[in-house]
Design an enzyme around this catalytic site. Structure first.
Site, PDB file in Angstrom:
ATOM      1  CE  LYS A  22      40.837 -34.407  42.680  1.00  0.00           C
ATOM      2  NZ  LYS A  22      42.087 -33.688  42.382  1.00  0.00           N
ATOM      3  NE  ARG A  91      46.198 -36.457  41.769  1.00  0.00           N
ATOM      4  CZ  ARG A  91      46.745 -37.677  41.786  1.00  0.00           C
ATOM      5  NH1 ARG A  91      46.484 -38.495  42.806  1.00  0.00           N
ATOM      6  NH2 ARG A  91      47.524 -38.076  40.799  1.00  0.00           N
ATOM      7  N   GLY A 100      41.853 -27.619  38.596  1.00  0.00           N
ATOM      8  CA  GLY A 100      43.120 -26.925  38.432  1.00  0.00           C
ATOM      9  C   GLY A 100      43.294 -25.692  39.280  1.00  0.00           C
ATOM     10  CG  MET A 102      42.176 -25.067  45.462  1.00  0.00           C
ATOM     11  SD  MET A 102      41.028 -25.651  46.713  1.00  0.00           S
ATOM     12  CE  MET A 102      40.076 -26.855  45.789  1.00  0.00           C
ATOM     13  NE  ARG A 335      36.949 -32.877  36.859  1.00  0.00           N
ATOM     14  CZ  ARG A 335      38.127 -32.305  37.053  1.00  0.00           C
ATOM     15  NH1 ARG A 335      38.545 -32.050  38.268  1.00  0.00           N
ATOM     16  NH2 ARG A 335      38.897 -31.983  36.037  1.00  0.00           N
ATOM     17  CG  HIS A 451      44.137 -24.870  33.222  1.00  0.00           C
ATOM     18  ND1 HIS A 451      44.048 -23.563  32.767  1.00  0.00           N
ATOM     19  CD2 HIS A 451      43.739 -24.856  34.512  1.00  0.00           C
ATOM     20  CE1 HIS A 451      43.616 -22.795  33.749  1.00  0.00           C
ATOM     21  NE2 HIS A 451      43.431 -23.538  34.820  1.00  0.00           N
ATOM     22  CB  SER A 775       3.648  -4.611  36.234  1.00  0.00           C
ATOM     23  OG  SER A 775       4.802  -5.111  35.576  1.00  0.00           O
ATOM     24  CG  ASN A 779      14.856  -2.027  35.527  1.00  0.00           C
ATOM     25  OD1 ASN A 779      15.241  -3.132  35.863  1.00  0.00           O
ATOM     26  ND2 ASN A 779      14.554  -1.730  34.278  1.00  0.00           N
ATOM     27  CB  CYS A 843       7.684  -5.103  33.306  1.00  0.00           C
ATOM     28  SG  CYS A 843       7.376  -3.631  34.300  1.00  0.00           S
ATOM     29  CE1 TYR A 863       3.452  -9.278  33.116  1.00  0.00           C
ATOM     30  CE2 TYR A 863       1.332  -9.918  34.026  1.00  0.00           C
ATOM     31  CZ  TYR A 863       2.201  -8.932  33.612  1.00  0.00           C
ATOM     32  OH  TYR A 863       1.846  -7.613  33.677  1.00  0.00           O
TER      33      TYR A 863
END
Length: 905
Positions: A22, A91, A100, A102, A335, A451, A775, A779, A843, A863
């Site tokens: 701001k 502000r 909104g 703060m 903004r 808001h 590859s 996970n 993958c 890839y």
């Protein structure tokens, strides 16, 4: 000596990190010659000092005093003066926009004496007392901790006593009474009331804004949008301008383009005889910005000129707050505006078309998360029937959930896995936790700049605002429309934020227009054109290929339509779900004859399946992973089998075959099957499974070749930890290749390894000596690096880790760059030192996660392979990563043009 305070008109390029968003934009607008009320900014450095050390930095008080004197000199007013009092707005303003979240306090400087002076100077007693009651409320809530609901009850009492419909109709005497009752309320709740010393008011207001950085709503918002905790907020102290001075005054919010759709035009709202918080809070419903043309044509024209200047300066959608005081236009803030995902793509593409930004800049202004939201299904309004309620289409998207009437209930039900729709009179900053938990938001009051609307658009959350006649009865936990009972809390509703309609019950959805276009339908719309343009540039720019994880011809066909360049993972174990699991069961625990028959049947089944997959890929690479599931997933339940054997024995008719089966299952039983006999280990222990699978793949490829169809075949060995393991499996595959080749001619193929154990990552250089490709299976690599069970951790203790800040995000959702990412980078680098050209893919689920793709592209993977639905997201993020790696395009906040002097009309 460090200065902790900077004037808006200080020379030089404003430092956003120091002045906050701001403050920096106020300074820029002053440099552009726009009508900005004078003031100064207290820096984020002062806030950080105050929060870390429990007090203001030395020298700050003197800096504030100096700049306050300059402000008094410039305005000709003095803080606390009994003739011409200066009033101040205080502000917040963080470096990253947190609308909104703060605190703000207006009308600092009013007390029992200066309110009389303000009434005399303005000639409007009601106006003066209206300002004073605003200060009492804001100061009471922000500094003294008085709940907003208590002020709401107080206002309702006064309105009723005055016999009017709303606070705006309460006269000066009623407002004077409200001020006294408000001060008494502050004393009752906090033990103190509004100080009469204006300088003390200012100091306490500054401290309160600093403290609001650590408030719950600010912390929740930062967590939702991944904003760093250490930044702190600046404080902007500004001379008040008044939109509540009668019919020729007012306040509003304007956008240079529609933040919901991206269209150009008059977008925003205006409220006559009101301050800015009246507009954004939604407590009063504003009129469309276009009405300002009729109410005040000179101000409208001045505002349109300023909006054009700001959009060309920032080269983006701008969100502007303004006030008109007795016909004079003031700009209070600008903004780069929050926008919906649809608006983000359309604005980016349109700005390229208009010559304001480059294709690269357009690409980095949209995100994979936004594209994902555009691909979500939409409510089928045609099948939903008549809407139960309608309001303003504040934020697009569709959602279904149970009505909840407060933030705490939303959070509680969402934590239990319920989908909820938050229904409120209007949302305040304190409702943010409930908005984060909800699938959609509906409010009785407020417009498209309220808001609820602004925050929902930033979150990609469907929202319907300003539903006329909607009344919320918290005592009985129900909602009515126009006096007619419609919903009870817990009832299911369907919300369409794109049309502003709310429907009873759960209604079906239809594919979005973006998904239909990706699927090959002819869809013509500005949004689809924008997405197509940005994706096309991403494809031209990206250095990383995109494949799909797919297990059926249908999946592959869709992935190709979505832009996949091949298949990076076929999970062969998925072909043996349900009744087909017995194929593997018989191989593992059957007698010799059963094993031979099962392998023959398994091979026939897979030959047919592989032919379908290779044909659907139409010459694109297809990576078939050899069987990977833990053995226990294919075997009978040990406990159930033991019970059956025991029951037969008790009945005096023991079953020898059943007992033999139980013994076989016990031999295969493992305490921790996820790190047991699976993947490459199963392939080594039972090489006949590898031979059967490889033979099926080679036969399927030969079948295609005979039909004149192209293919590109890769076989991948899972859970490899050493080069010896890979070499052993490669020999089994080679035997199958030689057998098929002798009968049908050589079938070309590549064999590769999944890097999903930490040992594979640190020995990737050795593995690359044998592998045709690698590859990264992120996970399992995450699971084994962290020592976590993904299935258990995410439903047991990981939520606690997230709540307490021990983790920012689940490592199974977004790649852990410091740990798992470091191993992945090391593997890529080591493999390329052995074989510079070796392809390395990804993958795991992280290959489709927008927050992970930039890192993966940065370490040089060849890839990404993700679910078909994620393919467009991966294409987009890979393109963004390439642009950012070359150096981000010019920052939209940089001053790129010559300042223009624009008058307010």
């Amino acid at each position: 000596m460090t200065s902790y305070v900077h004037s808006f008109d200080a020379p030089g390029t404003p430092d956003r990190d120091l002045l906050g968003g701001k403050g920096a934009e106020l300074a820029r607008m002053v440099q552009l010659g726009l009508p900005v009320p004078p003031g100064f900014t207290i820096t984020t450095a002062a806030c950080r000092h105050a929060l870390e050390r429990g007090g203001r930095p030395a020298g700050m008080a003197g800096d504030v005093e100096h700049h306050l004197a300059l402000l008094e000199e410039r305005t000709g007013l003095r803080l606390g003066d009994r003739e011409r009092p200066l009033l101040l707005a205080v502000r917040s303003g963080a470096a990253v926009s947190m609308p909104g979240m703060m605190d703000t306090i207006l009308d600092i400087g009013l007390n029992d004496e200066t309110v009389v002076a303000l009434a005399r100077a303005s000639g409007d007693e009601r106006f003066a007392w209206d300002c004073y009651r605003r200060l009492v409320q804001m100061f009471g809530e922000t500094v003294l901790g008085v709940p907003a609901e208590r002020f709401g009850e107080l206002y309702a009492d006064v309105v009723a006593a005055q016999g009017v419909e709303a606070l705006a109709a309460v006269g000066a005497d009623g407002l004077r009474d409200l001020v006294e009752r408000g001060k008494a309320l502050c004393r009752e709740v906090s033990g103190r009331t509004l100080p009469q010393d204006p300088r003390e008011q200012l100091d306490l207001a500054i401290d309160a804004v600093f403290a609001s950085w650590q408030g719950e709503r600010a912390r929740v918002y930062r967590g939702r949008f991944d904003i760093p905790e250490h930044l702190g907020t600046a404080v902007n102290v500004q001379a008040m301008v008044f939109g509540n001075r009668g019919a020729s005054s007012g306040s509003g919010v304007a956008f240079t383009r529609d933040p919901a759709t991206g269209e150009r035009g008059d977008y925003g709202e205006y409220l006559a005889d009101a301050q800015g918080e009246d507009v954004v809070s939604g407590t009063r419903t504003a009129v469309p910005l276009a009405r300002l043309r009729e109410l005040d044509l000179p101000s409208y024209r001045g505002l349109r000129s300023i909006l054009s200047t700001l959009e060309h300066h920032y080269r983006d959608l701008c969100d502007v707050e303004f006030t008109i005081e007795d016909g004079r236009l003031w700009i209070l803030q600008t903004r780069v505006g929050k926008r919906s995902p649809a608006a983000a793509f359309r604005i980016a593409a349109d700005l390229v078309e208009e010559g304001m930004i480059t294709e690269d800049e357009a690409l980095v202004r949209v995100t994979g998360d936004q594209l994902t939201q555009l691909m979500f299904p939409q409510l089928d309004a045609g099948a939903a029937g008549r809407p139960a309620a309608a309001g303003l289409a504040a934020s697009p998207g569709a959602a279904v959930g149970r009505i909840v009437l407060d933030s705490a209930t939303a959070v509680a039900l969402a934590a239990r896995g319920e989908d909820v729709v938050l229904v409120r009179p209007e949302t305040r900053a304190d409702d943010l936790p409930g908005m984060v938990a909800a699938r959609a938001v509906v409010t009785a009051r407020g417009g498209r700049t309220s808001h609820a609307a602004v925050v929902a658009r930033g979150m990609g959350l469907p929202a319907v605002c300003g539903v006329e006649g909607l009344e919320i009865d918290l005592a009985h936990r129900r909602v009515s429309l126009g006096g007619q009972h419609l919903f009870a809390e817990g009832d299911v509703v369907s919300v369409d934020g794109g049309t502003g309609r709310v429907y009873h019950g759960h209604h079906r959805t239809v594919p979005s227009e973006v998904t239909r276009w990706l699927d090959g339908d002819e869809v013509e719309s500005p949004l689809v054109s924008a997405v197509a343009r940005v994706l096309a540039h991403a494809d031209r720019t990206r250095r990383v290929g995109v494949r799909a994880n797919a297990d059926s011809g249908k999946d592959i066909a869709r992935a190709v339509r979505f832009g996949a360049e091949g298949v990076g993972l076929v999970r062969t174990e998925h072909m043996f779900l349900g009744d087909r699991r017995t194929y593997v069961e018989r191989v593992l625990i059957g007698d010799e004859a059963e094993q031979v028959a099962a392998l023959r049947e398994l091979g026939a089944l897979q030959r047919e399946s592989f032919a379908v997959l290779l044909a659907a890929a139409d010459g694109r690479p297809v990576t078939i992973r050899l069987l990977d599931a833990p053995a226990h997933e294919f075997l009978p339940d040990l406990t159930d089998l033991a019970v059956r054997v025991a029951t037969a024995a008790v009945r005096g008719c023991p079953d020898d075959a059943l007992q033999a089966r139980l013994a076989a299952v016990r031999r295969h039983h493992e305490a921790n099957p996820m790190t047991g006999l699976r993947g490459v280990r199963l392939a080594i222990v039972r090489p006949e499974l590898v031979v059967a699978q490889a033979t099926a793949a080679f036969e399927a490829a030969a079948d295609l070749r005979e039909r004149g169809r192209p293919f590109d075949l890769e076989l991948m060995v899972p859970l490899v930890s050493s080069v010896g393991e890979l070499a052993a499996v490669a020999r089994s595959v080679a035997r199958a290749a030689e057998d098929v080749g002798a009968r049908r001619g050589r079938v070309p193929y590549r064999i590769g390894a999944m890097v999903e154990t930490p040992r594979a990552a640190v020995t990737a250089a050795r593995i690359a000596e044998v592998a045709g490709f690698l590859s990264l299976g992120t996970n399992d690599l995450t699971q084994l690096t962290w020592g976590l069970s993904r299935d258990d951790a995410e439903r047991s203790f990981l939520p606690r880790y997230l709540d307490e800040g021990l983790l920012r995000v689940s490592p199974f959702a977004t790649l852990d760059e410091e740990g798992v990412g470091e191993l992945a980078a090391r593997a890529v680098d080591a493999a390329r030192r052995t074989r510079p050209g070796i392809p390395v893919g990804v993958c795991g689920e992280h290959a489709g996660d927008p927050a992970s793709i930039g890192f993966l592209a940065g370490i040089g993977v060849t890839y990404l392979s993700c679910s078909p639905f994620r393919v467009p997201v991966a294409r987009l993020e890979a393109g963004r990563a390439a642009v950012l790696a070359e150096g981000c395009p010019p920052d939209r906040f940089d001053e790129l043009d010559v300042p223009l002097l624009v008058t307010a009309g």
